[in-house]
Design a protein around this motif. Structure first.
Motif, short mmCIF file in Angstrom:
data_model
loop_
_atom_site.label_atom_id
_atom_site.label_comp_id
_atom_site.label_asym_id
_atom_site.label_seq_id
_atom_site.Cartn_x
_atom_site.Cartn_y
_atom_site.Cartn_z
N PRO A 96 -4.32 3.59 -10.48
CA PRO A 96 -3.09 2.98 -10.09
C PRO A 96 -2.04 4.04 -8.85
N ASN A 97 -1.23 3.01 -8.28
CA ASN A 97 -0.51 3.60 -7.46
C ASN A 97 1.28 3.99 -8.83
N ALA A 98 1.29 4.52 -8.70
CA ALA A 98 2.45 5.38 -9.90
C ALA A 98 3.43 4.63 -8.84
N VAL A 99 3.19 4.56 -7.47
CA VAL A 99 5.12 4.15 -6.50
C VAL A 99 5.30 2.81 -6.59
N ALA A 100 4.41 1.67 -7.14
CA ALA A 100 4.09 0.48 -7.54
C ALA A 100 4.68 0.29 -8.71
N LEU A 107 8.69 1.22 -9.26
CA LEU A 107 9.20 0.50 -8.86
C LEU A 107 9.09 -0.88 -10.03
N LYS A 113 10.39 0.87 -13.08
CA LYS A 113 12.01 1.06 -13.63
C LYS A 113 11.45 2.41 -14.55
N THR A 143 9.48 6.66 -13.65
CA THR A 143 8.87 7.23 -12.54
C THR A 143 8.10 8.47 -13.61
N VAL A 163 12.14 4.79 -4.61
CA VAL A 163 11.21 4.27 -5.00
C VAL A 163 10.33 2.93 -4.43
N ALA A 164 10.93 2.18 -3.66
CA ALA A 164 11.26 0.85 -2.95
C ALA A 164 10.52 1.57 -2.15
N LEU A 218 7.08 2.61 -1.21
CA LEU A 218 5.97 1.05 -1.82
C LEU A 218 5.60 0.48 -0.12
N GLY A 233 -2.51 9.63 -7.03
CA GLY A 233 -1.79 8.55 -7.54
C GLY A 233 0.06 8.24 -7.68
N LYS A 234 0.55 9.15 -7.42
CA LYS A 234 2.47 9.50 -7.37
C LYS A 234 2.39 9.12 -6.24
N GLN A 235 1.29 9.15 -4.85
CA GLN A 235 1.49 8.78 -3.66
C GLN A 235 2.38 10.19 -3.13
#
Lengths: 332, 332
Positions: free
Chosen positions: A48-52, A55, A58, A60, B51-52, B55, B114-116
């Motif tokens: 899973p992409n934690a950034v997406a 977003l 809401k 993190t 965050v946005a 992404l 995962g946190k990119q």
DNA sequence: ATGAAAGCGCTAACAC
DNA sequence: GTGTTAGCGCTTTCAT
């Protein structure tokens, strides 16, 4: 590109909503579907992409920590307490050093809020006005750890520094001392000016001992300065007989000054200080101290923050943890 | 809800693209428009959502740091070096402690990827197979700081531990010692087994001194264990005359053991160790050491990581920083 | 129990 | 120099 929730959905012949459900442990998924999805996740190596996620949700699962300097054992120890509880509740920590510069603290606050941290732990030796203002409009919970907030505005975990200082000095007085020097870091710091110094003075006054300004020695907060401060103290017109020192690093500076001058602790001087590291046990003689539960302060702060972030009820958000006097060999 | 780029756009009668441009300092904006937009940003109190941004741009301006334990001065000091350079290049750091447990390290790697994070700095006392494998398929650059990688697979910043150990022991030998005990942390750690120990043995052999297994004392890496180890050493059938110690905390344990037994350094024993903190200067006698430039190792690691993240050419990605012997009073 | 679809707040082509 | 638009990869209603 790397594999997304959509790839998994396609591979498993389900919708991305279903994949999302199994990833998030939502119980509304038929066991067989769950298994199938899990299988595809495994096979495709989906992460899973934690950034997406951040977003969309809401949240993190990241908290910010601002402290003066991680290379000081005081903060490193606090940080370890924070980090362990953070791990327990599955939060990551963005750690940053402010060097106690208010402009930098302000910058960091803005930066971390911009990163959408779910909460923040703040440490400093004083809370400046700009910082207070920024933290007041924080979009997420904030707690102060080991940090004095004169206004009592924020959630705070501490020990009672003033009372601890009082007890330490009282102990020296009980041993017959009347000329007790207070060696301290910068008085610009609230913790020194508003707590440790006040406790020192109160103990003296309660024993009807005059408070002398020349017995309050303010130094930059490092070993070498304390070591040199000894030479200054040596010149004092009236000789002190005991020391109350704001932290263990300064105390060891004084101790080494005394010993390198061929004098002895505790025979020529007795000494007591706050304990922030292993130092008091490592030097000879071992130092009598006020032990500060740094790890616990960090841990309790983080625990409180998790409650705040969950919007749980908290009974008390200004807590004073117990301290204790550690009897060793620098006081008879 | 908080104010978004869209709100600013509407308020300023421009498109969100334009707002994005001024926020990101894109020069393709007419000064008057820029001013107008800046004004609205100010007025509405707009703060970009990182965050946005992350992404959309696939860059988080965040790097991950994995280390054994921030409360150890070795790592705290490294971290400060990392953090200062990170600040300079405007990266945040997600810091986590692994306690040197490979499963935990693996978990953290996965978590941080995962946190990119845009890059990762890894520290440990060994690189386990699972960890090596996970780091090999890392989606972003990784550098090892102060960490031995036997396979020479990853970018690494270090000093030459083996050579440093060699020089230290050589110094003791030059002073006439033949019975030199090596006190070390766990041999499970590559740095001890593959570097410090090898340097120690090489120095002995080069001087035609027999390497004796009973002169290699392995202890858990903390002060109390070193202190107790002294009692064990005292019982050795053949008495040593000097110590080479893997780090300063262990060294102080040994030193205090010696001194509390009424013996003296450097008269009864000489001692040399690696220096990771203030300790060697603080104890009496002050310890002769191999100074390790921890801060620099951290700083150089982070600098290298920034280059890697920018896809700049790097001349050398396995660097050995210089060390030096710090002459003090535990060696004559 | 599962799917469709509308965002989350921004960047980055691309068009004008 | 500026606007339009299509995502980025996910969560989360709302239907079914």
């Amino acid at each position: 590109m790397s594999v997304t929730i959509y790839d998994v959905a396609r591979e498993a012949n389900v919708s991305m909503a279903t994949v999302s459900r199994v990833v998030n442990g939502n119980p509304n998924v038929k066991p067989s579907t769950r298994r199938k999805v899990l299988d595809c996740i495994e096979r495709l190596g989906y992460r899973p992409n934690a950034v997406a996620r951040g977003l969309a949700s809401k949240k993190t699962t990241t908290v910010g920590v601002i402290m003066p300097d991680i290379s000081k054992s005081f903060y490193a120890e606090l940080q370890r307490g924070i980090a362990d509880i953070a791990t327990m509740y599955e939060y990551n920590i963005i750690l940053s050093n402010s060097d106690e510069r208010p402009e930098r603290e302000l910058e960091l606050l803005i930066d971390l809020f911009g990163k959408q941290v779910d909460g923040l732990i703040f440490m400093s030796d004083s809370v400046s006005e700009e910082v207070r203002e920024e933290m007041s409009k924080a979009p997420v919970p904030v707690v102060l750890a080991g940090t004095v907030d004169g206004e009592q505005q924020f959630s705070t975990i501490n020990i009672d520094y003033e009372q601890a200082a009082y007890e330490a000095v009282q102990k020296l007085i009980a041993n017959g001392h009347e000329r007790i020097v207070f060696v301290t870091g910068p008085m610009t710091r609230d913790i020194n000016r508003l707590h440790k110094k006040i406790g020192y003075e109160r103990a003296l006054r309660d024993a009807s001992i005059e408070v002398r300004e020349d017995f309050i020695i303010e130094v930059q907060d490092n070993y070498d300065n304390a070591y040199s401060a000894w030479k200054e103290i040596e010149q004092l017109p009236e000789k002190p007989t005991a020391f109350f020192v704001g932290n263990d690093l300064l105390a060891v500076g004084i101790l080494n000054g005394i010993r390198d001058a061929g004098l002895s602790v505790p025979n020529d001087y007795e000494l007591i200080c706050f304990e922030h590291s292993l130092l008091p046990r490592i030097v000879r003689p071992q130092l009598t101290t006020i032990a500060v539960p740094l790890y616990d302060i960090g841990a309790v702060s983080m625990r409180l923050l998790t409650k705040l972030m969950n919007e749980e009820e908290v009974a008390e958000d200004k807590v004073l943890l117990p301290h204790r006097i550690e009897e060793r060999d620098s006081v008879k």
